[in-house]
Write a protein that holds these residues in place. Sequence first.
Motif, short mmCIF file in Angstrom:
data_model
loop_
_atom_site.label_atom_id
_atom_site.label_comp_id
_atom_site.label_asym_id
_atom_site.label_seq_id
_atom_site.Cartn_x
_atom_site.Cartn_y
_atom_site.Cartn_z
N ASN A 68 0.82 -1.22 0.00
CA ASN A 68 0.00 0.00 0.00
C ASN A 68 0.85 1.26 0.00
O ASN A 68 0.59 2.20 -0.75
CB ASN A 68 -0.93 0.01 1.21
N SER A 374 -12.92 1.20 9.03
CA SER A 374 -11.50 1.46 9.29
C SER A 374 -11.02 2.72 8.57
O SER A 374 -9.89 2.83 8.14
CB SER A 374 -10.65 0.26 8.88
N ASN A 379 -7.56 3.45 13.77
CA ASN A 379 -7.97 2.55 12.72
C ASN A 379 -8.50 1.24 13.31
O ASN A 379 -7.77 0.53 13.99
CB ASN A 379 -6.73 2.29 11.85
N GLU A 381 -9.29 -1.72 12.16
CA GLU A 381 -8.61 -2.97 11.81
C GLU A 381 -7.32 -3.14 12.61
O GLU A 381 -7.10 -4.17 13.23
CB GLU A 381 -8.32 -2.99 10.30
N ASN A 382 -6.48 -2.10 12.61
CA ASN A 382 -5.22 -2.21 13.34
C ASN A 382 -5.46 -2.39 14.84
O ASN A 382 -4.76 -3.13 15.51
CB ASN A 382 -4.35 -0.98 13.09
N GLY B 260 1.20 4.90 5.81
CA GLY B 260 0.03 4.06 6.05
C GLY B 260 0.44 2.64 6.31
O GLY B 260 1.57 2.24 6.05
N PHE B 261 -0.50 1.86 6.85
CA PHE B 261 -0.19 0.46 7.13
C PHE B 261 -1.46 -0.35 7.07
O PHE B 261 -2.44 0.00 7.71
CB PHE B 261 0.47 0.33 8.50
N LEU B 263 -4.88 -1.36 6.56
CA LEU B 263 -6.04 -0.56 6.18
C LEU B 263 -5.89 0.91 6.53
O LEU B 263 -6.69 1.74 6.13
CB LEU B 263 -7.31 -1.10 6.87
N GLN B 264 -4.85 1.24 7.33
CA GLN B 264 -4.65 2.65 7.67
C GLN B 264 -4.00 3.34 6.48
O GLN B 264 -2.95 2.92 6.02
CB GLN B 264 -3.75 2.72 8.90
N LEU B 265 -4.65 4.39 5.97
CA LEU B 265 -4.11 5.08 4.80
C LEU B 265 -3.02 6.05 5.23
O LEU B 265 -3.06 6.59 6.32
CB LEU B 265 -5.23 5.83 4.08
#
Lengths: 417, 302
Positions: A68, A374, A379, A381-382, B260-261, B263-265
Amino acid sequence: MTRMTFMGGLLASTLLAGTALAQDVTLTIESWRNDDLAIWQDSIIPAFEAANPGIKVNFTPSAPAEYNAALNAKLDAGSAGDLITCRPFDASLALYDAGHLADITDLEGMANFSDVAKSGWSTDDGAVQFCVPMASVIHGFIYNKDAFADLGLSVPTTEAEFFAALDAIKADGGYIPMAMGTNDQWEAATMGYNNIGPNYWKGEEGRLALIAGEQSLTDEPWVAPYRQLAKWGDYLGDGYEAQTYPDSQNIFTLGRAAIYPAGSWEISGFNAQADFEMGAFPPPVQAAGDTCYISDHTDIALGMNAKTENADAAKTFLNWVGSPEFASLYANALPGFFSLSSHDVAMEDPLAQEFVSWRGKCESSIRSTYQILSRGTPNLENETWNASVAVIKGDETPEAAGARLQDGLASWYAPQQ
Amino acid sequence: MKRVRWHILVFLAPAVLVYTAVMIIPLFNTLRLALYAEVDQARVFVGLQNFRTLFGNAVWSEQFWNALGNNIWFFVIHMAVQNPIGIALAALLSQRRLRFAAFYRSAIFIPTILSFVIVGFAWKLILSPIWGIAPGMLDAVGLKSLYAPWLGREGTALTTLALISVWQFVGIPMMLIYAALLSIPDEILEAGECDGITGWSAFWKIKLPLILPSIGIISILTFVGNFNAFDLIYAAQGALAGPDFSTDILGTFLYRTFFGFQLQLGDPHMGAAIASAMFAVILLGVCIYLFGIQTRMRRYQF
């Protein structure tokens, strides 16, 4: 100096290639599936190139954890490939909103997919699609059939049977009951919480209620999976706190563990590594006869870089991804990645057949944290990774974990306030 | 009439231009980026809003102070373990009667040139509860009970990583101090001997005061290196710096925010705000050293 030589070499090779194949268009695919490099190069790309002369395809994956970040940087810099492998939901939606992914709603190939399959790569109102769905992954447990036969165990269907089986394996002492570590964190959430959870929150019903704000993470259906996870700690191997994901895979395929909380993407790797027979069972239900729910997560799709210079060729490729030929090629080359298309795809791998057969018996859902929830900070998910690990290790009670996640979600998500 | 001394400009120009292009412009651009935010796909000037969020919002500030606290502990371990061991090794190596000194020097220095990724991976394997040799070695001497999955426990993970980093970099203070010790003229030591100062007291009373400026330089290098650290933690524990953020330092916090990581943008603007805060912390530390310590240090001319 070495860099100059290298650049010179690159330049020269480009020139040579340019003169040799003046007509050809080369498409570059960005992906995080570096495990699949051989499959793309040996079967998928040759099949496409044979059917579409004049288009060359280059598959250039990067490491999953970096994908990503690397992709975003490349897109911003304008150096990304023509075709972009899409993560589901917000990561790709953000790329579309930023103008990096092209609108492909009208592509002919898109007609072969259901709305549910497309949901992972649509705008919130469902009006625009920006990626062609490729595959979903199903969660469950893979077990060592030889170990179960040795110990005279049968496949558990209810939670009570599941823990009875784990106790029996532990008492025997020959096998580690369950192979999972908490070092890398994500397994605890993905193969733990989101694997067993849908049985408690009733799949889509609970997931959509959470998004609508009608249920909260402190409600029983969302805390109960943590209660089960809290019991897992006793059945994981010694030193599971520092056990990584590849460690767990190796422990299981070496035959040292009996059960592996899994995603179906493991199938091809496990088939190659393990020399014992494997079976799979869906997450056990609370009481015999309950409806079972599985996580059948829309995982991977392919979209088009909005700034590509080869839009026509890229569209040709995307249409081909929607074809029955691709669906069958992909599902059989990568058992465990199940086609999302409405084509009838026959699969040969018995373990993959076992996984996909649950679609008939159980209700399908997707991971609870992926759609919309999320988007903010913190976040979800995290945070779920973190909470699942803390609960397994006994550092946090299931109730406290639920309350913490709910506070975090409510801090930015209006329907939960 | 004064002559314009062009040659100074000409000689300075290459270094100034390169340094400006690759260091100064990016640095100021980062500071500038921290003053913006992205609203509806457009970059908007928001002044100090990002810093207000970073320090005022509980979600962000908790992570920031956690990362800063961990970073300070990381630095303390280096100062308390790496530098004394480095000085002790240098003192031993500078003994004239020591045999194989060149071999020890190279052997201790070699880890320094290894990549972080190799060091992180190798140590993860050594300490692994499943395949590692650490449990087996402890078992062989009857101390199996002392073994724990150190990298996986919140209480021990950061200290373990700091000690791994110490193992890797102990060669640098050793080399610098070794060079400083060699530059001490023999006449001084011989004069000391005439006055009855030999052995350990020669080290404490003559050599140590003379190498203090080098120790100061090493401390500041350690400080800057530690507060910029990222690689080892990322290679060993990943961007979430587990377990439960107990090994999260400013570098990993910056990476997670900026790029980002999962799902975190990525948010380059908040990331730049964190980078600016890191810059401020390091600047502060270096200033304290330069103005508070270095100016008071006594120098000796031989």
